[in-house]
Design a protein around this motif. Sequence first.
Motif, short mmCIF file in Angstrom:
data_model
loop_
_atom_site.label_atom_id
_atom_site.label_comp_id
_atom_site.label_asym_id
_atom_site.label_seq_id
_atom_site.Cartn_x
_atom_site.Cartn_y
_atom_site.Cartn_z
N LYS A 1 1.01 -1.10 -0.21
CA LYS A 1 -0.02 0.14 -0.43
C LYS A 1 1.18 1.32 0.39
O LYS A 1 1.72 0.94 0.26
N GLY A 2 0.77 2.71 -0.03
CA GLY A 2 1.18 3.72 -0.28
C GLY A 2 1.46 4.17 1.56
O GLY A 2 0.94 3.58 2.37
N LYS A 3 1.60 5.41 1.70
CA LYS A 3 1.76 6.20 2.38
C LYS A 3 -0.15 6.05 3.25
O LYS A 3 -0.37 7.01 1.50
N GLY A 4 0.22 6.75 4.25
CA GLY A 4 -1.13 7.08 4.90
C GLY A 4 -2.04 5.67 5.12
O GLY A 4 -2.96 6.06 5.92
N TYR A 5 -1.98 5.03 4.71
CA TYR A 5 -2.50 3.72 5.46
C TYR A 5 -2.78 3.11 6.85
O TYR A 5 -4.00 2.73 6.86
N VAL A 6 -1.85 2.67 7.19
CA VAL A 6 -1.74 2.69 8.39
C VAL A 6 -2.02 4.19 9.66
O VAL A 6 -0.53 4.90 9.45
N ARG A 7 -3.14 3.95 10.02
CA ARG A 7 -3.19 4.65 10.78
C ARG A 7 -3.51 5.05 12.24
O ARG A 7 -3.80 3.74 12.71
N ASN A 8 -3.38 5.29 13.26
CA ASN A 8 -3.31 5.08 14.85
C ASN A 8 -5.10 5.01 15.15
O ASN A 8 -5.51 4.24 15.98
N GLU A 9 -6.03 5.34 14.57
CA GLU A 9 -7.60 5.12 14.00
C GLU A 9 -7.63 3.65 13.60
O GLU A 9 -8.49 3.44 14.51
N ARG A 10 -7.01 3.81 12.73
CA ARG A 10 -7.58 2.63 11.92
C ARG A 10 -6.65 1.05 13.29
O ARG A 10 -8.06 0.13 13.43
N TYR A 11 -5.74 1.08 13.16
CA TYR A 11 -4.99 0.05 13.44
C TYR A 11 -3.97 0.38 15.02
O TYR A 11 -2.66 0.13 14.36
N PRO A 12 -4.81 0.63 15.91
CA PRO A 12 -4.19 0.62 17.16
C PRO A 12 -3.11 0.58 18.25
O PRO A 12 -2.01 0.94 18.16
N GLU A 13 -3.61 -1.48 17.96
CA GLU A 13 -2.67 -2.54 18.16
C GLU A 13 -1.18 -2.43 17.37
O GLU A 13 -0.38 -2.20 18.16
N LEU A 14 -1.46 -2.28 16.05
CA LEU A 14 -0.22 -2.19 15.04
C LEU A 14 0.75 -1.17 15.22
O LEU A 14 1.69 -0.81 14.76
N CYS A 15 -0.09 -0.14 15.19
CA CYS A 15 0.88 1.65 14.83
C CYS A 15 1.55 0.99 17.15
O CYS A 15 2.86 1.61 16.50
N GLU A 16 1.49 0.82 17.80
CA GLU A 16 2.16 0.32 19.16
C GLU A 16 2.96 -0.54 18.47
O GLU A 16 4.59 -0.53 18.91
N ALA A 17 2.94 -1.46 18.20
CA ALA A 17 3.98 -2.61 17.85
C ALA A 17 4.50 -1.61 17.10
O ALA A 17 6.19 -2.55 17.04
N ILE A 18 4.33 -0.93 15.69
CA ILE A 18 5.93 -0.72 14.74
C ILE A 18 6.19 0.42 16.03
O ILE A 18 7.85 0.52 16.15
N THR A 19 6.11 1.28 16.86
CA THR A 19 6.85 1.91 18.07
C THR A 19 7.34 1.26 18.67
O THR A 19 8.64 1.69 18.78
N LYS A 20 6.95 0.52 19.26
CA LYS A 20 8.47 -0.65 19.71
C LYS A 20 9.11 -0.70 19.25
O LYS A 20 10.32 -1.21 19.71
N ALA A 21 9.16 -1.62 17.94
CA ALA A 21 9.59 -2.48 16.93
C ALA A 21 11.34 -1.27 16.98
O ALA A 21 12.35 -1.02 16.61
N GLU A 22 10.32 -0.17 16.84
CA GLU A 22 11.16 1.22 16.50
C GLU A 22 12.43 1.27 17.38
O GLU A 22 13.81 1.51 17.03
N GLU A 23 11.88 1.45 18.58
CA GLU A 23 12.73 1.36 20.21
C GLU A 23 13.25 -0.15 20.38
O GLU A 23 14.46 0.54 20.36
N GLU A 24 13.18 -0.59 19.41
CA GLU A 24 13.99 -2.13 19.76
C GLU A 24 15.03 -2.19 18.71
O GLU A 24 15.79 -1.93 18.93
N ARG A 25 14.70 -1.54 17.98
CA ARG A 25 15.94 -1.25 16.76
C ARG A 25 17.34 -0.16 17.23
O ARG A 25 18.31 -0.64 17.04
N LYS A 26 16.07 0.99 17.98
CA LYS A 26 17.57 1.88 18.60
C LYS A 26 18.29 1.28 19.48
O LYS A 26 19.46 1.26 19.25
N ASN A 27 17.79 0.63 20.84
CA ASN A 27 18.35 -0.38 21.26
C ASN A 27 19.38 -1.01 20.68
O ASN A 27 20.63 -0.75 21.45
N ARG A 28 19.42 -1.42 19.88
CA ARG A 28 20.26 -2.35 19.50
C ARG A 28 21.33 -1.73 18.50
O ARG A 28 22.46 -2.04 18.34
N ALA A 29 21.02 -0.44 18.01
CA ALA A 29 21.83 0.48 17.63
C ALA A 29 23.04 0.97 18.11
O ALA A 29 24.03 0.96 17.55
#
Length: 139
Positions: free
Chosen positions: A45-73
């Motif tokens: 899909k393109g930009k803007g399809y994943v929104r916090n209003e539509r998929y709050p759990e998914l957005c939370e998982a994406i945020t956690k994955a980014e935090e883990e990536r930063k910690n590993r880096a």
Amino acid sequence: MKTSQAEQAYWDALNRLQDGTAKIVNTKSSRFKFTRDAVGREAGKGKGYVRNERYPELCEAITKAEEERKNRAQEKPNTSTKLKHEKELKIKANLKYDMIKEEYDIIMQDYLNILRQNFELQRELADSPHIRLVKRSNK
């Protein structure tokens, strides 16, 4: 909770990004980050399809994955790990060099055999009484 097909596609895309087996997004890039847009692009899909209003759990998982990536880096490998990695790279390079050198030696041996055969055939032709060789001029 039951998820729709679209949401399942986004979850699958997030899992591929986390595993490093992404099909569309380059996870090896130094600029790669876990974002909603990256997950959307990986899901086809393109930009803007994943929104916090539509998929709050998914957005939370994406945020956690980014935090883990930063910690590993931020974790720096220790000196012995770096040294071990460099030694492995050196061994691989030496093995590749040896393999290429062997291939080169075989090719050169074949080339020299062909040159020798060519020389012998030319000598036989020159010594043959039934064949007369004509030399061309280089003009």
